[in-house]
Motif scaffolding. Structure first.
Motif, mmCIF file in Angstrom:
data_model
loop_
_atom_site.group_PDB
_atom_site.id
_atom_site.type_symbol
_atom_site.label_atom_id
_atom_site.label_comp_id
_atom_site.label_asym_id
_atom_site.label_seq_id
_atom_site.Cartn_x
_atom_site.Cartn_y
_atom_site.Cartn_z
ATOM 1 N N ASP A 37 32.550 33.976 31.677
ATOM 2 C CA ASP A 37 33.701 35.280 32.077
ATOM 3 C C ASP A 37 34.988 34.470 31.876
ATOM 4 N N ALA A 87 37.257 37.095 31.148
ATOM 5 C CA ALA A 87 38.163 38.229 31.922
ATOM 6 C C ALA A 87 38.849 37.229 33.056
ATOM 7 N N THR A 115 31.908 46.701 31.826
ATOM 8 C CA THR A 115 32.008 46.141 30.142
ATOM 9 C C THR A 115 32.495 43.760 30.109
ATOM 10 N N SER A 116 33.670 43.709 31.126
ATOM 11 C CA SER A 116 33.522 42.527 31.340
ATOM 12 C C SER A 116 32.855 41.967 31.717
ATOM 13 N N ASP A 117 31.362 42.100 31.666
ATOM 14 C CA ASP A 117 30.381 41.415 31.747
ATOM 15 C C ASP A 117 29.124 41.114 31.054
#
Lengths: 439, 424
Positions: free
Chosen positions: B197, B199, B345-347
């Motif tokens: 992750d 992000a 989306t970040s996942d």
């Protein structure tokens, strides 16, 4: 009943053995309505040291029931449900009155038998207090302890008075009567089993630094093993047998030209007597009758147990201790407990409730097996609406007990095997003579 | 055996709608439970796992819990290490109170003596002709001491894989040592997901006061994910003037994270390999131990403590003002409830990691080998992919074209590494 796990017979076999089955709940659970709990509720249990009842009520938990214990202004002892019948406030905050205890919240007043004496917030013509009772249990103050009966009122047995209550010790090493009282976070059964497990003296208590072993104590007068496991099986014999009131262990030890025979005993449901085991042989008389330790393992709930009872302590300065010896609490630093574990560490770490299905009972566990069978018989008798062994509804006077020890002159037999036979014979003779004298 | 029980809760779309959303569904048991006999637990039991830092084994046994099992670990007088069931086979006394001997460990209660492999060497209270000790074994697990960590294999013996040796061990130009280990009160999966992750760097670690992260991390890079033969990577590619900085971080099945350190000049980063190889070892379903190796280019540069926010021991208010990784991840609940999440989306990395894990768990459940992380050969280094590369590539004509350029450069780095490892 328990699930059996495989008898593991491969090295590095942890994976084949990694599920922990449940405990034997029939033997170990103590709450209301459980088979074990109903059996325990057929007996009187000590619940407190009477001198602890001062001017404030005490919240206690016995057999998984929350209770309040107090001595009212007229000197009577009450054992009531902890939570007020009105709206549940704990009576540990109740105000002790000349007669009974008054809840702090709306001042309902309870007598020691549960009768409601006063509901001051109700109309003067309210009959509530005449129709309702608060839960209460009968108590009895005896030799400094408070006993309670928590079973069905029509099954209340006569309070048992053991002959050992009135025998004072005549050993120079043990002179003062004190109370034992401390609680352990483990089930009552494994703690009581320890009393029918004489062999652990030769292991746990033979470790250097184990306070029970200081001097000549626990193992055998002049016989300390240098390390755990350096035990010499030829030097002692233990035998377990039924008595009219429970179980006894005859432990016969070879000490030079003498044989020391110690008889310990168990009386259902949780009573245990042990002879004086401290001090060296030269300070012992040939015959000692007074038990050093007379104590009960009273279940607080399934996973907490109170040791309570009497012991004869060496006269020491300072405050009265309620620990009967070395290693009986978790107070020592963890590392020190790891280096020289005591009874607390060995027994509490058997798990909060020991899992019988994972055990491998062996030769040293004959007493454990007899104890479990006796307990199970009692539990099943109650389940079948019978009276369990050990209760009497008729007062037959003082009850004879079997705990005592003797020191005999007896040179060792020529071979270790013959000497073991000699120890066994002498042990049995000691018990036979004792029983004959009782008769 | 537990089954996945993902209850879907409504996608709430009204203000003041708490009442319609107040049931907390169960966690995904298949992915998160680790005890004996659970699907995830059986999968974990096919891998070697570090269980303690070897120099913690001194003259006393140590009680530990791994994969929901209570165990005792010790080094006996002859230097051999034993990992045994905690409770004695006789009447259950904990072997944390046992006495270490020249060969094996002796229970304090009745002195049964256990060898490091679980064989019973002595039962001194039994008759001399007793055969009990010859017929019975105590539960034991194989161990391996390697570079200062103690590893254990807790699965079926016939499925025991070779001990894994990653290519990041003993790299020229690096020194390495066991890092500080630390325990968080949450499930292993959410801890490991954090490694895929990237992000969160831009958010959690950009909060003022969150120490240890350079400003370079506060700009958005081009983020991509790729599967590798041993797991997956994220690729974080940033434009820094004429330089393109590619940062690759490994997830290696089942629970390993490898990443490069955070604090050097960009230009000096080319060719860096990971400075941390870290396992998130399940203690039980709701406790996780992070343990592994730390690396540095120079003597004395290996940290002596965990970084900012890795321990939940700062004052509560301070943690509220400047939360760290421990706060963010433990606070996802003791076991994060997937059915309540809204993955976005970040996942993408988290989704890939979960799918990969789920498929591998399923394979083990169906009597196959784990899909990744267990097919290496004895004594052969395992290729891993975490690295940093810096290239001098001027920006493309338009921002859109430059984004594509960055992405292709990043993927190219990992593709080249995978190609190289398959040729080996």
């Amino acid at each position: 009943m328990t699930t059996n796990v495989p008898f593991l017979n491969t090295p590095y076999g942890g994976y084949l053995h990694n599920q922990v089955p449940p405990e034997d709940d029939e033997l170990t659970h103590v709450g209301p309505g459980t088979p074990g709990g109903e059996w325990l509720r057929r007996f009187w249990h000590p619940v407190a040291v009477a001198e602890d009842l001062k001017n404030l009520p005490i919240a206690i938990r016995i057999l998984d029931e929350e209770l309040v214990l107090f001595r009212d202004g007229s000197g009577k002892i009450g054992l009531l449900e902890l939570h007020c019948s009105h709206r549940g406030t704990s009576l540990e905050f109740g105000q002790i009155q000349k007669k009974g205890i008054r809840c702090c919240y709306h001042a309902w007043l309870y007598d020691i038998d549960g009768k409601i004496l006063d509901t001051p917030g109700e109309p003067a013509d309210s009959t509530l207090k005449d129709r309702l009772y608060h839960g209460a249990y009968p108590t009895l103050e005896y030799e400094g302890l408070v006993f309670a009966y928590m079973g069905p009122p029509d099954k209340r047995p006569v309070f048992p008075v053991y002959d050992s209550y009135h025998i004072k010790p005549d050993l120079p090493i043990a002179v003062e009567t004190r109370y034992v009282q401390h609680s352990w976070p483990a089930n009552w059964l494994q703690i009581r089993e320890n009393a029918l497990d004489i062999s652990h003296f030769y292991f746990l208590h033979s470790m250097p630094g184990n306070g029970l072993g200081e001097g000549d104590a626990a193992v055998a007068a002049d016989e300390m093993y240098s390390t755990l496991g350096s035990y010499d099986a030829a030097k002692h014999v233990e035998e377990y047998l039924d008595t009219p009131i429970g179980l006894a262990c005859i432990d016969s030890r070879r000490v030079g030209d003498k044989v020391w025979v110690l008889i310990t005993e168990y009386v259902p449901p949780t009573f245990n007597q042990i002879p004086e085991i401290e001090g060296d042989m030269k300070n012992r008389y040939a015959y000692n009758r007074a038990p050093w330790l007379r104590w009960w393992t009273v279940p607080i709930d399934d996973t907490n147990t109170m040791h309570i009872g009497y012991w004869y302590a060496r006269a020491k300065d300072g405050e009265v201790q309620r620990e009967a010896g070395f290693g009986l609490t978790a107070e020592r630093p963890y590392e020190v407990r790891q280096q020289v574990p005591g009874d607390y560490d060995a027994q509490v770490s058997q798990r909060p409730i020991e899992v019988h299905a994972l055990e491998h009972l062996a030769n040293t566990d004959q007493g454990i097996i007899m104890l479990r069978n006796m307990v199970r018989r009692g539990i099943r008798a109650v389940q079948q609406n019978e009276d369990p062994e050990g209760v009497s509804f008729q007062d037959n006077g003082t009850i004879s007990t079997y705990c005592h020890d003797r020191v005999l002159d007896a040179a060792p037999a020529p071979t270790p095997k013959e000497d073991q036979e000699l120890l066994r014979t002498l042990g049995r003779q000691v018990m036979d003579e004792y029983v004959a004298n009782l008769a | 055996v537990s089954t996945p029980t993902r209850t879907n809760v409504p996608f709430l779309n009204m203000p003041y709608g708490g009442y319609f959303h107040n049931d907390v569904p169960q966690e995904d048991t298949e992915l998160t439970h680790v005890g004996p006999g659970t699907p995830g637990g059986e999968w974990f039991r096919r891998f070697w796992q570090p269980v303690i830092i070897a120099d913690e084994l001194k003259d006393l046994p140590v009680a530990i819990r791994i994969l929901g099992e209570d165990l005792v670990v010790f080094r006996d007088g002859s230097g051999r290490i034993g990992l045994l069931e905690l409770h004695c086979s006789h009447r259950g006394t904990s072997l944390e109170f046992a006495q270490i001997e020249e060969h094996g460990i002796r229970c304090c209660y009745h002195a049964w003596l256990y060898n490091v492999d679980g064989r019973i060497l002595e039962t001194p209270g039994e008759p001399t002709d007793s055969t009990l000790k010859d017929r019975l074994c105590h539960g034991a697990y194989p161990t391996k001491e390697y570079k200062g960590l103690l590893f254990a294999y807790m699965g079926p013996l016939e499925k025991q894989p070779p001990f894994p040796l990653f290519d990041t061990y003993d790299m020229p130009g690096y020194i390495e040592a066991p890092g500080v280990n630390y325990v968080w009160a949450c499930n292993w999966l959410q801890v490991r997901e954090n490694a895929m992750d990237p992000a969160h760097f831009l958010f959690l670690h950009a909060i003022e006061g969150n120490e240890g992260f350079t400003e370079d991390f506060q700009q958005i890079g081009e983020i991509d994910f790729m599967e590798t033969p041993v797991g997956m990577v994220y690729i974080d590619t940033r434009r820094m003037g004429d330089l393109v900085w590619v940062r690759v971080t490994d997830y290696i099945a089942p629970n390993i994270h490898q990443g490069c350190d955070l604090g050097e000049d960009i230009a000096a980063r080319d060719g860096n390999r990971p400075t941390v190889t870290r396992w998130a070892v399940p203690i039980d379903d709701t406790n996780t131990m992070q343990i592994g190796y730390w690396r540095a280019r120079e003597e004395g540069k290996i940290p002596s403590a965990v970084g900012f926010g890795q321990m939940p021991d700062r004052p509560y208010e301070e943690r509220q003002r400047v939360p760290g990784d421990a706060d963010a991840q433990v606070a996802q609940r003791p076991i994060a409830v997937h059915a309540l999440e809204h993955l976005a989306t970040s996942d993408r990395g988290v989704i890939t990691l979960r799918n990969m894990t789920k498929q591998s768990i399923k394979a083990v459940k169906e009597n196959q080998s784990p899909l990744k992380g267990a097919d290496h050969r004895e004594n052969e280094p395992i290729s891993t992919y975490s690295q940093e590369r810096v290239f001098r590539i001027p920006p493309a004509a338009t921002p859109e074209e430059d984004t594509l350029l960055l992405r292709n450069t990043g993927r190219g780095v990992v593709e080249a590494s995978i190609k190289k490892s398959s040729e080996r």
